[in-house]
Design a protein around this motif. Sequence first.
Motif, mmCIF file in Angstrom:
data_model
loop_
_atom_site.group_PDB
_atom_site.id
_atom_site.type_symbol
_atom_site.label_atom_id
_atom_site.label_comp_id
_atom_site.label_asym_id
_atom_site.label_seq_id
_atom_site.Cartn_x
_atom_site.Cartn_y
_atom_site.Cartn_z
ATOM 1 N N GLY A 1 0.823 -1.203 0.000
ATOM 2 C CA GLY A 1 0.000 0.000 0.000
ATOM 3 C C GLY A 1 0.857 1.254 0.000
ATOM 4 O O GLY A 1 2.081 1.194 -0.073
ATOM 5 N N SER A 2 0.189 2.394 0.068
ATOM 6 C CA SER A 2 0.924 3.651 0.078
ATOM 7 C C SER A 2 0.147 4.698 0.851
ATOM 8 O O SER A 2 -1.027 4.536 1.147
ATOM 9 C CB SER A 2 1.184 4.140 -1.349
ATOM 10 O OG SER A 2 -0.039 4.465 -1.976
ATOM 11 N N GLY A 3 0.828 5.771 1.148
ATOM 12 C CA GLY A 3 0.241 6.880 1.880
ATOM 13 C C GLY A 3 1.350 7.803 2.326
ATOM 14 O O GLY A 3 2.412 7.856 1.710
ATOM 15 N N TYR A 4 1.101 8.517 3.382
ATOM 16 C CA TYR A 4 2.134 9.376 3.944
ATOM 17 C C TYR A 4 1.896 9.518 5.437
ATOM 18 O O TYR A 4 0.830 9.191 5.950
ATOM 19 C CB TYR A 4 2.170 10.742 3.246
ATOM 20 C CG TYR A 4 0.969 11.618 3.487
ATOM 21 C CD1 TYR A 4 0.971 12.567 4.509
ATOM 22 C CD2 TYR A 4 -0.170 11.514 2.697
ATOM 23 C CE1 TYR A 4 -0.132 13.369 4.729
ATOM 24 C CE2 TYR A 4 -1.263 12.317 2.916
ATOM 25 C CZ TYR A 4 -1.241 13.250 3.933
ATOM 26 O OH TYR A 4 -2.329 14.037 4.154
ATOM 27 N N GLN A 5 2.908 9.948 6.120
ATOM 28 C CA GLN A 5 2.757 10.246 7.537
ATOM 29 C C GLN A 5 3.330 11.628 7.805
ATOM 30 O O GLN A 5 4.215 12.087 7.093
ATOM 31 C CB GLN A 5 3.400 9.194 8.423
ATOM 32 C CG GLN A 5 4.899 9.128 8.424
ATOM 33 C CD GLN A 5 5.418 8.104 9.423
ATOM 34 O OE1 GLN A 5 4.831 7.876 10.469
ATOM 35 N NE2 GLN A 5 6.524 7.474 9.082
#
Length: 85
Positions: free
Chosen positions: A45-49
């Motif tokens: 998966g992917s995203g950001y923090q």
Amino acid sequence: MFPLNFKLSKSVQGSFPFRINPVDVHSVAPAHRHDFLEMSLVVEGSGYQTINGRECPMLPGTCSLLLPYHVHQIFPKTTSMNFIS
């Protein structure tokens, strides 16, 4: 920035203070902090923090090391983001 939960976790205890925790994030993980070092590895998966207000991408293979008391929040972009923490 202040985390939503002001209580610090005491989840790392005992004579061997190390824990591996698979995490499956489906929605935004609210801003929080720990009283221990946290290392994460994105598996899928992917995203950001955000870490102390700074946005950092999270893609498969991304490894992050957070020092104690750093406020962080996770925003998945895919349906699910799996990582080992």
